[in-house]
Design an enzyme around this catalytic site. Structure first.
Site, PDB file in Angstrom:
ATOM      1  N   ASP A 168       0.798  -1.226   0.000  1.00 26.03           N
ATOM      2  CA  ASP A 168       0.000   0.000   0.000  1.00 26.03           C
ATOM      3  C   ASP A 168       0.828   1.272   0.000  1.00 26.03           C
ATOM      4  O   ASP A 168       0.355   2.318  -0.431  1.00 26.03           O
ATOM      5  CB  ASP A 168      -0.936   0.002   1.209  1.00 26.03           C
ATOM      6  CG  ASP A 168      -2.112  -0.949   1.015  1.00 26.03           C
ATOM      7  OD1 ASP A 168      -2.743  -1.313   2.017  1.00 26.03           O
ATOM      8  OD2 ASP A 168      -2.397  -1.316  -0.142  1.00 26.03           O
ATOM      9  N   ALA A 169       2.061   1.232   0.496  1.00 20.25           N
ATOM     10  CA  ALA A 169       2.897   2.437   0.483  1.00 20.25           C
ATOM     11  C   ALA A 169       3.611   2.583  -0.857  1.00 20.25           C
ATOM     12  O   ALA A 169       3.494   3.600  -1.531  1.00 20.25           O
ATOM     13  CB  ALA A 169       3.906   2.404   1.626  1.00 20.25           C
ATOM     14  N   GLU A 209       3.155   0.991  -3.731  1.00 18.55           N
ATOM     15  CA  GLU A 209       2.354   0.880  -4.947  1.00 18.55           C
ATOM     16  C   GLU A 209       1.312   1.987  -5.059  1.00 18.55           C
ATOM     17  O   GLU A 209       1.068   2.521  -6.138  1.00 18.55           O
ATOM     18  CB  GLU A 209       1.657  -0.487  -4.993  1.00 18.55           C
ATOM     19  CG  GLU A 209       2.635  -1.647  -5.211  1.00 18.55           C
ATOM     20  CD  GLU A 209       1.956  -3.001  -5.207  1.00 18.55           C
ATOM     21  OE1 GLU A 209       0.851  -3.122  -4.636  1.00 18.55           O
ATOM     22  OE2 GLU A 209       2.538  -3.935  -5.762  1.00 18.55           O
ATOM     23  N   GLY A 224       0.928   8.078   2.038  1.00 19.03           N
ATOM     24  CA  GLY A 224       0.629   9.490   2.271  1.00 19.03           C
ATOM     25  C   GLY A 224      -0.314  10.046   1.230  1.00 19.03           C
ATOM     26  O   GLY A 224      -1.201  10.856   1.528  1.00 19.03           O
ATOM     27  N   TYR A 279      -9.952  -0.283   2.350  1.00 19.81           N
ATOM     28  CA  TYR A 279      -9.498  -0.305   3.733  1.00 19.81           C
ATOM     29  C   TYR A 279      -9.101   1.082   4.209  1.00 19.81           C
ATOM     30  O   TYR A 279      -8.540   1.878   3.452  1.00 19.81           O
ATOM     31  CB  TYR A 279      -8.303  -1.250   3.886  1.00 19.81           C
ATOM     32  CG  TYR A 279      -8.656  -2.539   4.583  1.00 19.81           C
ATOM     33  CD1 TYR A 279      -8.820  -3.727   3.873  1.00 19.81           C
ATOM     34  CD2 TYR A 279      -8.843  -2.580   5.958  1.00 19.81           C
ATOM     35  CE1 TYR A 279      -9.153  -4.902   4.503  1.00 19.81           C
ATOM     36  CE2 TYR A 279      -9.179  -3.763   6.602  1.00 19.81           C
ATOM     37  CZ  TYR A 279      -9.328  -4.919   5.862  1.00 19.81           C
ATOM     38  OH  TYR A 279      -9.675  -6.090   6.498  1.00 19.81           O
ATOM     39  N   ASP A 280      -9.378   1.346   5.478  1.00 15.44           N
ATOM     40  CA  ASP A 280      -8.937   2.575   6.133  1.00 15.44           C
ATOM     41  C   ASP A 280      -7.923   2.214   7.214  1.00 15.44           C
ATOM     42  O   ASP A 280      -8.166   1.304   8.011  1.00 15.44           O
ATOM     43  CB  ASP A 280     -10.115   3.309   6.783  1.00 15.44           C
ATOM     44  CG  ASP A 280     -11.046   3.931   5.754  1.00 15.44           C
ATOM     45  OD1 ASP A 280     -11.527   3.181   4.886  1.00 15.44           O
ATOM     46  OD2 ASP A 280     -11.289   5.134   5.833  1.00 15.44           O
ATOM     47  N   ASP A 330      14.478   5.412  13.373  1.00 18.76           N
ATOM     48  CA  ASP A 330      15.878   5.819  13.478  1.00 18.76           C
ATOM     49  C   ASP A 330      16.123   6.285  14.913  1.00 18.76           C
ATOM     50  O   ASP A 330      15.894   7.443  15.259  1.00 18.76           O
ATOM     51  CB  ASP A 330      16.175   6.926  12.466  1.00 18.76           C
ATOM     52  CG  ASP A 330      17.639   7.359  12.485  1.00 18.76           C
ATOM     53  OD1 ASP A 330      17.997   8.232  11.682  1.00 18.76           O
ATOM     54  OD2 ASP A 330      18.419   6.830  13.300  1.00 18.76           O
ATOM     55  N   HIS A 376      -6.344 -11.796   9.489  1.00 17.38           N
ATOM     56  CA  HIS A 376      -7.762 -11.416   9.490  1.00 17.38           C
ATOM     57  C   HIS A 376      -8.594 -12.507   8.832  1.00 17.38           C
ATOM     58  O   HIS A 376      -8.578 -12.684   7.617  1.00 17.38           O
ATOM     59  CB  HIS A 376      -7.974 -10.094   8.763  1.00 17.38           C
ATOM     60  CG  HIS A 376      -9.348  -9.529   8.970  1.00 17.38           C
ATOM     61  ND1 HIS A 376      -9.712  -8.279   8.532  1.00 17.38           N
ATOM     62  CD2 HIS A 376     -10.453 -10.036   9.585  1.00 17.38           C
ATOM     63  CE1 HIS A 376     -10.979  -8.046   8.852  1.00 17.38           C
ATOM     64  NE2 HIS A 376     -11.439  -9.107   9.490  1.00 17.38           N
TER      65      HIS A 376
END
Length: 614
Positions: free
Chosen positions: A256-257, A259, A263, A344-345, A411, A564
């Protein structure tokens, strides 16, 4: 337009700076003579870490640079743009497989492109769906072999939104369109679900108005000195594999990040519902594919929370003759954002407690991705061994089993950048004959990780340990190295075959904890170019170098996991499920840092009274 003042070297690019970068690149030979180009991301290129750490408020700001990922004439580039000097450096990317994060324009155009194909339109009508009721989604397809190389591909699947806002509950099951994302040409249409009915719309609309009236019912570490704990932390990558190997589902293994852009998929928050009344809201600046900046309001909320939790307490027993009851309320500062990646949220909270604890929490809500079926009741299934790949949630609807993994980049700079990772194993020790009435006890055995492989951790219930990040050069008054520990919470581990193509791409979930030496170019656990990548540029690949990490500037990576198995309570929209992990002080303070905070008094709290008697 009023200029946004910059106050820190890590302030994100302003609208004026984004426009300046766009103008600089438009004059650059790479873009000026291009037949086509698109900006896939434009962010601040952070200054060297040492320069940031040495910078003090009031100093001149460090030189500003932008990092740009662009596709020019169907070739991917990473560019560094120096804003003052207007200089552009072009970095090679030909050794990296995969493509950059999709743009919003990529996703939008992909959902409309099939409608220009006559065969697709005929197929939709044959399935009993009016084209005006059609809703389609762009589905990233991962990587499964050479036939998917050398072109940007995407799969499109569709739903009927007739009589409901919740089209996710009405899939046109088995229908999959393979599309070339650059040419917008349909390559292949697969329809293996003609015998599967589209679920009814009844009881799927989750909106309040649709329910009807009857259905509604002083951090004080003694010195006051400001100290470092963490330089930077963020969700680096998300991996969501679905557990259905059939033709229309096997490729649903989302990143999800990398592809979709975690943000980029962030959504404005709803005051009083997403965040409490006392919240402060912050806007976000985004960049369109042509480089145009735009603002979205209310993307992050920050608020102080007092929910009746206890910071610390003690009451003396009456047998002591001492009447002592001391209690301190827990007050925390929360920063929240929410991303809606299609159905999805995800709600991400960073919670800062006055005792120094940092809690990172992820909530999952939204709408399940479901599969159509011919079954309306479980009693129709004659073969008890038939695999539905999920749970029958409603008539003709199956919620498919899936996992969620969220890998965080942390970090850690505990009182300076040079830290060490310590695995504190909790071992059973047998007592010697006659030593004690006890036969066994537990002891802590500390092992400092020398290299990256020493710090690759798979959590095990019957091999417990604590995981500390310490500063070996700074000790407390009694001689303990100052530190923080990561405290795992309910987490799931991937059970997929390591050689399964999705798991090769998501190999950063093979361990729950990794530790790597700080490297400015290693921030994205799934690699820089995730879309259709083979998994050759991931955290797992970097860590195989087994670099030294003792008393170094190190980065800790932690993965939250969820298995899930859908249930009927998740239909038609699911209640939020949450998990979290903590970064907790361990000998960081000399004593309880909130010992001196005062208790609440009646005058400190609002008084609520009923407006009218019942």
């Amino acid at each position: 337009m009023r200029r946004t003042p910059l106050s820190h070297p890590l302030d994100p690019l302003t609208i004026q700076e984004v426009n300046h970068v766009r103008n600089i690149l438009s004059s650059h030979a790479l873009f000026k003579n291009a037949a086509s180009y698109a900006f896939h991301s434009m962010t601040l290129e952070e200054p060297e870490k040492s320069h940031v750490l040495n910078w003090k408020k009031g100093d001149p700001l460090l030189p500003r640079k932008a990092s740009v990922v662009a596709r020019v004439n169907d070739i991917s580039y990473v560019l560094s743009v120096e804003l003052s000097a207007e200089e552009v450096a072009v970095h090679k990317t030909d050794s990296i497989s995969g493509y950059p994060t999709m743009t919003i324009e990529d996703m939008t155009s992909a959902t409309w492109a099939p409608l220009s194909d006559a065969e697709f339109n005929r197929t939709i009508i044959e399935r009993g769906v009016d084209l005006k009721d059609l809703a389609c989604l762009p589905i990233s397809l991962g990587w499964y072999g050479k036939k998917e190389e050398n072109r940007r591909l995407i799969k499109v699947q569709c739903y009927s939104m007739k009589d409901t806002a919740n089209f996710y509950m009405r899939p046109i099951e088995g229908l999959t369109v393979l599309l070339d994302m650059d040419t917008k040409q349909v390559i292949e249409i697969t329809d293996k679900g003609k015998n599967i009915p589209i679920a009814k719309a009844a009881n799927t609309d989750y909106r309040y108005a649709a329910q009807g009236v009857q259905q509604r019912m002083k951090l004080d570490p003694d010195t006051g000195e400001m100290r470092n704990v963490m330089y930077k932390g963020f969700p680096s990558e998300l991996f969501v594999p679905y557990m259905d190997p059939t033709d229309a589902w096997y490729f649903k293994t989302y990143m999800d990040a990398g592809e979709y852009g975690f943000g980029l998929q962030a959504m404005p928050l709803d005051p009083l519902n997403d965040c409490p009344r006392n919240a402060h809201y912050m806007d976000g600046v985004f960049v369109a594919a042509d480089g145009t900046p735009y603002v979205r309001s209310g993307m992050i909320c920050v608020f102080e929370r007092y929910a009746g939790d206890i910071g610390w307490r003690h009451s003396e027993s009456p047998i002591t003759g001492m009447e002592i009851r001391e209690v301190r309320p827990k007050v925390t500062l929360v920063a929240r954002m929410a991303a809606s990646v299609a159905n999805y949220d995800y709600i991400v909270d960073w919670e800062f407690q006055t005792d120094g604890l940092i809690r990172v929490k992820v909530g999952l809500s939204g709408i399940l991705m479901v599969k159509g079926t011919q079954y309306e009741n479980m009693n129709q299934i004659k073969d008890e061994h038939e695999n539905l790949f999920g749970t029958l949630l409603s008539e003709n609807i199956i919620g498919v089993v899936h996992d969620h993994y969220i890998t965080f980049y942390l970090d850690m700079d505990v009182d300076d950048s040079d830290n060490s990772f310590v695995k504190v194993n909790i071992k059973r020790q047998e007592t010697s004959p006659g030593e004690s009435p006890r036969k066994s006890y537990l002891k802590a055995v500390r092992n400092v990780a020398k290299t990256e492989k020493d710090a690759q951790i798979k959590l095990k219930l019957y091999d417990p340990a604590e995981f500390h990040v310490i500063n070996p050069s700074k000790k407390t008054r009694v001689g303990n190295p100052v530190g923080y520990k990561v405290v795992p919470a309910g987490t799931a581990a991937s059970l997929l075959d390591p050689e399964d193509p999705p798991q090769r791409r998501g190999a950063f979930t093979n361990n729950q904890i990794w530790v790597t030496p700080y490297n400015k170019s290693e921030q994205w656990a799934g690699g820089l170019f995730v879309y259709q990548s083979k998994g050759d540029d991931t955290l797992a690949v970097w860590s195989e170098r087994d670099r030294p990490i003792e008393n170094k500037d190190i980065v800790l990576w932690y993965t939250l996991g969820f298995h899930h198995i859908p249930c009927q309570e998740d239909f038609p929209i699911m209640p939020t499920v949450s998990s979290s992990f903590d970064l907790k002080p361990v000998n960081f303070f000399e004593s309880n840092p909130i010992l001196r905070i005062p208790p609440n008094d009646e005058k400190d709290l609002p008084v609520c009274r009923a407006a009218a008697s019942a």
